[in-house]
Write a protein that holds these residues in place. Structure first.
Motif, mmCIF file in Angstrom:
data_model
loop_
_atom_site.group_PDB
_atom_site.id
_atom_site.type_symbol
_atom_site.label_atom_id
_atom_site.label_comp_id
_atom_site.label_asym_id
_atom_site.label_seq_id
_atom_site.Cartn_x
_atom_site.Cartn_y
_atom_site.Cartn_z
ATOM 1 N N TYR A 103 2.255 1.980 -3.384
ATOM 2 C CA TYR A 103 1.379 2.397 -4.473
ATOM 3 C C TYR A 103 1.335 3.929 -4.189
ATOM 4 C CZ TYR A 103 -0.191 -2.247 -5.696
ATOM 5 O OH TYR A 103 -0.317 -3.929 -6.039
ATOM 6 N N ALA A 104 1.197 4.281 -2.730
ATOM 7 C CA ALA A 104 1.033 5.596 -2.338
ATOM 8 C C ALA A 104 2.177 6.558 -2.996
ATOM 9 C CB ALA A 104 0.957 5.843 -1.021
ATOM 10 N N GLN A 160 -0.120 4.541 7.290
ATOM 11 C CA GLN A 160 -1.414 4.675 6.596
ATOM 12 C C GLN A 160 -1.418 6.146 6.446
ATOM 13 O OE1 GLN A 160 -0.943 2.802 9.196
ATOM 14 N NE2 GLN A 160 -2.312 0.855 9.275
ATOM 15 N N TRP A 176 -1.094 7.901 2.710
ATOM 16 C CA TRP A 176 -2.073 8.112 1.862
ATOM 17 C C TRP A 176 -2.732 9.391 1.811
ATOM 18 C CZ3 TRP A 176 -2.945 6.107 -2.878
ATOM 19 C CH2 TRP A 176 -2.657 4.736 -3.220
ATOM 20 N N SER A 226 0.747 -1.112 -0.024
ATOM 21 C CA SER A 226 -0.053 -0.129 0.111
ATOM 22 C C SER A 226 0.783 1.135 0.062
ATOM 23 C CB SER A 226 -1.144 0.010 1.170
ATOM 24 O OG SER A 226 -1.673 1.144 1.391
ATOM 25 N N SER A 227 1.931 1.434 0.781
ATOM 26 C CA SER A 227 2.775 2.297 1.059
ATOM 27 C C SER A 227 3.637 2.641 -0.608
ATOM 28 C CB SER A 227 3.699 2.193 2.056
ATOM 29 O OG SER A 227 3.063 2.178 3.337
ATOM 30 N N VAL A 246 -0.255 11.961 0.653
ATOM 31 C CA VAL A 246 -0.214 12.011 -0.716
ATOM 32 C C VAL A 246 -1.602 12.526 -1.587
ATOM 33 C CG1 VAL A 246 -0.187 10.477 -2.835
ATOM 34 C CG2 VAL A 246 1.407 10.143 -1.082
ATOM 35 N N GLY A 247 -2.624 12.337 -0.815
ATOM 36 C CA GLY A 247 -4.066 12.680 -1.591
ATOM 37 C C GLY A 247 -4.252 14.101 -1.455
#
Length: 168
Positions: free
Chosen positions: A82-83, A135, A138, A79-80, A141-142
């Protein structure tokens, strides 16, 4: 009085490059951030915590602890990553638009991009230094990468489809 574009365009470029460097630092600190997320820093796993690298060099590392933590570790690592990739794609899109001259002389867009990338650099460095939970990446980044890429897309849409004036 000096033209603000003489300052904003280089500032936007320099601050965006600083944000790229800050994102690059995240890659090196992911292990600590994931350990914090799994609360391995304060648990009994701290002494026997180690990473075992698999035979393939591109494979994700395995934890030498229970499978439950190993699955969570793999999930958070993926997940990280991908971010981080989303952040690179968004900044790459913005730099292409900047270098093509599409938004290079729009003062409001340059001001917004400079401000948000500056905040993104600070937040990303804070993420690395304080070993924050993985977490949170994200969220950073968002708010700092995806929003600036969306602003760039909206400006491109307005310029090419609606033909609004480019004096913003």
């Amino acid at each position: 009085m000096r033209d603000s574009n003489l300052v904003l365009v280089p500032a936007r470029f320099v601050v965006t490059m600083g944000h790229i460097l800050a994102i690059s630092m995240v890659k090196r600190s992911l292990d600590d951030n994931i350990r914090t997320s799994l609360d391995l820093q304060n648990s009994g796993y701290n002494s026997n915590y180690s990473i075992i690298y698999q035979e393939r060099p591109h494979a994700y590392p395995k934890l030498a602890i229970s499978d439950h933590y190993n699955e969570k570790y793999q999930y958070l690592l993926r997940s990280s990553n991908y971010a981080i990739n989303v952040a690179y794609v968004c900044i790459g899109f913005e730099l292409v638009c900047l270098f093509c001259g599409l938004t290079i002389f729009m003062r409001r867009v340059n001001s917004f991009q400079t401000l948000v990338h500056f905040c993104g650099s600070i937040l990303t460095c804070w993420f690395v230094v304080n070993r924050t939970k993985a977490q949170i990446l994200w969220v950073i980044v968002g708010w700092t990468n995806v929003t600036t890429a969306l602003v760039e897309m909206v400006v491109l849409f307005l310029l090419h489809c609606i033909q609004t004036p480019s004096h913003w």
